[in-house]
Design a protein around this motif. Sequence first.
Motif, mmCIF file in Angstrom:
data_model
loop_
_atom_site.group_PDB
_atom_site.id
_atom_site.type_symbol
_atom_site.label_atom_id
_atom_site.label_comp_id
_atom_site.label_asym_id
_atom_site.label_seq_id
_atom_site.Cartn_x
_atom_site.Cartn_y
_atom_site.Cartn_z
ATOM 1 N N THR A 1 0.867 -1.182 0.000
ATOM 2 C CA THR A 1 0.000 0.000 0.000
ATOM 3 C C THR A 1 0.903 1.232 0.000
ATOM 4 O OG1 THR A 1 -1.504 -1.249 1.376
ATOM 5 C CG2 THR A 1 -1.883 1.136 1.268
ATOM 6 N N THR A 2 0.818 2.039 -1.051
ATOM 7 C CA THR A 2 1.780 3.137 -1.213
ATOM 8 C C THR A 2 1.057 4.454 -1.479
ATOM 9 O OG1 THR A 2 3.282 1.526 -2.240
ATOM 10 C CG2 THR A 2 3.864 3.845 -2.482
ATOM 11 N N VAL A 3 1.409 5.485 -0.732
ATOM 12 C CA VAL A 3 0.911 6.838 -1.016
ATOM 13 C C VAL A 3 2.102 7.790 -1.004
ATOM 14 C CG1 VAL A 3 -1.406 6.536 -0.043
ATOM 15 C CG2 VAL A 3 0.414 7.405 1.391
ATOM 16 N N ALA A 4 1.925 8.951 -1.629
ATOM 17 C CA ALA A 4 3.017 9.927 -1.649
ATOM 18 C C ALA A 4 2.500 11.302 -1.273
ATOM 19 C CB ALA A 4 3.639 9.975 -3.038
ATOM 20 N N LEU A 5 3.271 12.027 -0.505
ATOM 21 C CA LEU A 5 3.017 13.447 -0.281
ATOM 22 C C LEU A 5 4.071 14.222 -1.065
ATOM 23 C CD1 LEU A 5 2.299 13.711 3.575
ATOM 24 C CD2 LEU A 5 0.674 13.395 1.699
ATOM 25 N N ILE A 6 3.630 15.270 -1.749
ATOM 26 C CA ILE A 6 4.587 16.175 -2.391
ATOM 27 C C ILE A 6 4.817 17.298 -1.379
ATOM 28 C CG2 ILE A 6 5.046 17.642 -4.388
ATOM 29 C CD1 ILE A 6 4.309 15.012 -5.481
ATOM 30 N N THR A 7 6.058 17.516 -0.975
ATOM 31 C CA THR A 7 6.289 18.520 0.071
ATOM 32 C C THR A 7 7.360 19.511 -0.357
ATOM 33 O OG1 THR A 7 7.968 17.292 1.334
ATOM 34 C CG2 THR A 7 5.677 16.791 1.832
ATOM 35 N N ASP A 8 7.217 20.717 0.185
ATOM 36 C CA ASP A 8 8.080 21.837 -0.228
ATOM 37 C C ASP A 8 9.421 21.811 0.491
ATOM 38 O OD1 ASP A 8 8.617 24.523 -1.375
ATOM 39 O OD2 ASP A 8 8.629 25.053 0.755
ATOM 40 N N ILE A 9 10.492 21.997 -0.285
ATOM 41 C CA ILE A 9 11.795 22.120 0.353
ATOM 42 C C ILE A 9 12.568 23.281 -0.302
ATOM 43 C CG2 ILE A 9 12.971 20.357 -1.031
ATOM 44 C CD1 ILE A 9 13.489 20.556 2.708
ATOM 45 N N SER A 10 11.818 24.339 -0.643
ATOM 46 C CA SER A 10 12.505 25.509 -1.202
ATOM 47 C C SER A 10 13.298 26.210 -0.113
ATOM 48 C CB SER A 10 11.515 26.456 -1.866
ATOM 49 O OG SER A 10 10.472 26.725 -0.987
ATOM 50 N N THR A 11 12.886 26.000 1.137
ATOM 51 C CA THR A 11 13.605 26.543 2.276
ATOM 52 C C THR A 11 13.885 25.360 3.213
ATOM 53 O OG1 THR A 11 13.580 28.614 3.497
ATOM 54 C CG2 THR A 11 11.719 27.189 3.862
ATOM 55 N N PRO A 12 14.971 25.404 4.015
ATOM 56 C CA PRO A 12 15.275 24.203 4.811
ATOM 57 C C PRO A 12 14.160 23.859 5.788
ATOM 58 C CG PRO A 12 17.089 25.779 4.892
ATOM 59 C CD PRO A 12 15.951 26.480 4.226
ATOM 60 N N LEU A 13 14.082 22.578 6.142
ATOM 61 C CA LEU A 13 13.106 22.142 7.148
ATOM 62 C C LEU A 13 13.670 22.421 8.535
ATOM 63 C CD1 LEU A 13 11.724 18.614 6.231
ATOM 64 C CD2 LEU A 13 10.394 20.580 7.006
ATOM 65 N N GLY A 14 12.927 23.094 9.338
ATOM 66 C CA GLY A 14 13.390 23.377 10.697
ATOM 67 C C GLY A 14 14.482 24.428 10.716
ATOM 68 N N LEU A 15 15.236 24.441 11.794
ATOM 69 C CA LEU A 15 16.231 25.499 12.001
ATOM 70 C C LEU A 15 17.657 24.954 12.026
ATOM 71 C CD1 LEU A 15 14.302 27.459 14.797
ATOM 72 C CD2 LEU A 15 14.639 28.180 12.432
ATOM 73 N N THR A 16 17.844 23.690 11.671
ATOM 74 C CA THR A 16 19.198 23.113 11.724
ATOM 75 C C THR A 16 19.485 22.245 10.499
ATOM 76 O OG1 THR A 16 18.372 21.180 12.926
ATOM 77 C CG2 THR A 16 19.280 22.971 14.272
ATOM 78 N N ALA A 17 20.742 22.255 10.087
ATOM 79 C CA ALA A 17 21.248 21.310 9.082
ATOM 80 C C ALA A 17 22.612 20.864 9.582
ATOM 81 C CB ALA A 17 21.348 21.972 7.712
ATOM 82 N N GLY A 18 22.773 19.587 9.809
ATOM 83 C CA GLY A 18 24.016 19.076 10.417
ATOM 84 C C GLY A 18 23.635 17.973 11.384
ATOM 85 N N ASN A 19 24.515 17.027 11.606
ATOM 86 C CA ASN A 19 24.138 15.764 12.247
ATOM 87 C C ASN A 19 23.627 15.911 13.680
ATOM 88 O OD1 ASN A 19 24.779 14.261 9.874
ATOM 89 N ND2 ASN A 19 26.904 14.789 10.285
ATOM 90 N N ALA A 20 24.516 16.272 14.637
ATOM 91 C CA ALA A 20 24.067 16.379 16.034
ATOM 92 C C ALA A 20 23.037 17.503 16.191
ATOM 93 C CB ALA A 20 25.264 16.628 16.949
ATOM 94 N N LEU A 21 23.185 18.572 15.412
ATOM 95 C CA LEU A 21 22.219 19.684 15.507
ATOM 96 C C LEU A 21 20.817 19.186 15.159
ATOM 97 C CD1 LEU A 21 24.315 22.470 13.731
ATOM 98 C CD2 LEU A 21 23.650 22.475 16.145
#
Length: 440
Positions: free
Chosen positions: A246-266
């Motif tokens: 059973t498979t569904v897909a959401l198309i989601t926006d990533i023109s701006t980063p998700l959340g406030l962090t990019a980086g592993n521990a962050l």
Amino acid sequence: MTSQVAGQPHPTAEPFDAVELIRIKRDGGTLSDPQVDWIIEAYTRGLIAEEQMAALSMAIFFNGLEPAELLRWTHAMIASGERLDFSSLSRPTADKHSTGGVGDKITLPLAPLVAACGVAVPQLSGRGLGHTGGTLDKLESIPGWRASLSNAEMLRQLEKVGAVICAAGSGLAPADKKLYALRDVTGTVEAIPLIASSIMSKKIAEGTGSLVLDVKVGSGAFMKTRADATELARTMVELGTGAGVTTVALITDISTPLGLTAGNALEVAESVEVLAGGGPADVVELTVALAREMLMAAGRSDLDPAEVLASGRAMDVWKAMIRAQGGDPDAALPTAKETQLITADRDGLVTGLDAMAVGVAAWRLGAGRARREDQVQAAAGVQLHAKPGDRVRAGQPLVTLHTDTPERFERGAAALQGAYTIEDDALAAAPVPVVIDRIG
Ligand code: URA
């Protein structure tokens, strides 16, 4: 080089000639089922040379695959390795796959949340390459946590804890492992049939009963336009459904980063905030939206994941999941040896923040790898203090750069040059919703 003369027996024991099959795809033709089966099987055995598979991938990049060819191609990739079976578990299974975006740490809060709602989540993940981080790299910033589990360990943890995030073993779709590495260095990653068959062969072989796809669209994603993202989503949903998942897909926006962090521990720290009932609104919204879809796909939509998140039960599962893999969920996460602040150079309203620029900055600071064998820095990355919709004043912090190697600051900061759009009296544009569309 061999070339078959019409009507003559083939000069080797092989039923086809790679060059002839490349020519068929180059000229816009269609491969038969036995031809597709042979290509994948012979490539996995090392009988088709890398340069021949590169040429074939480029031909597919330009000319595509017919639906029947794609279905056969995907099944041949599944058949190249083992297939896991979770049917002995006492609860249904659901998995999520994201096509990858900057700051996308959703798997971390999502897997324990869905498990806390009674659905088992077997999440086989990978390491990052280039500007998007890998889920395993993130979790490896937790002291003691290990990514490798045997199939028996995975099954035990799924029954006991309900969620497992671990490395996909080398036995799953080995044809894809080889082909993806080749596509990565031959400019043939961004072909919809090749992406769809790569992702779906692994997910179907993994043995999940249901699957929710998060297909990203925007500057930080493979798919830059909504039309391409929709086509990829439709293609994958058809492949999954056709294979009985059973498979569904959401198309989601990533023109701006998700959340406030990019980086592993962050990103781990931000995910723990979400599990504790806080965290950035966009991360919470997408986590809950995907959890809802996974529960529905697994036939367990009686629980509201937002309520379960607020109850703290997902945090309990998170801790059990980390402990089961040797990690200490209460240990302090690594912090960077050096930080550097970037401030706003003017007053105004933030109307844009380029996800790709943030991903490249985190990568240059040491959070990602340029080559598969590179080590990542657990604490390196980017912390955002302002996102689109925020008003800022000149001198106010916009971004903190984190790294253990300060000689990286200059190139990290350079990646962020022009990443923010700050405008005078711009009317705040309506924010782009995180979930743009649903296919399935
Ligand atoms: N992720 C995959 O696993 N395969 C692709 O081709 C692209 C993204």
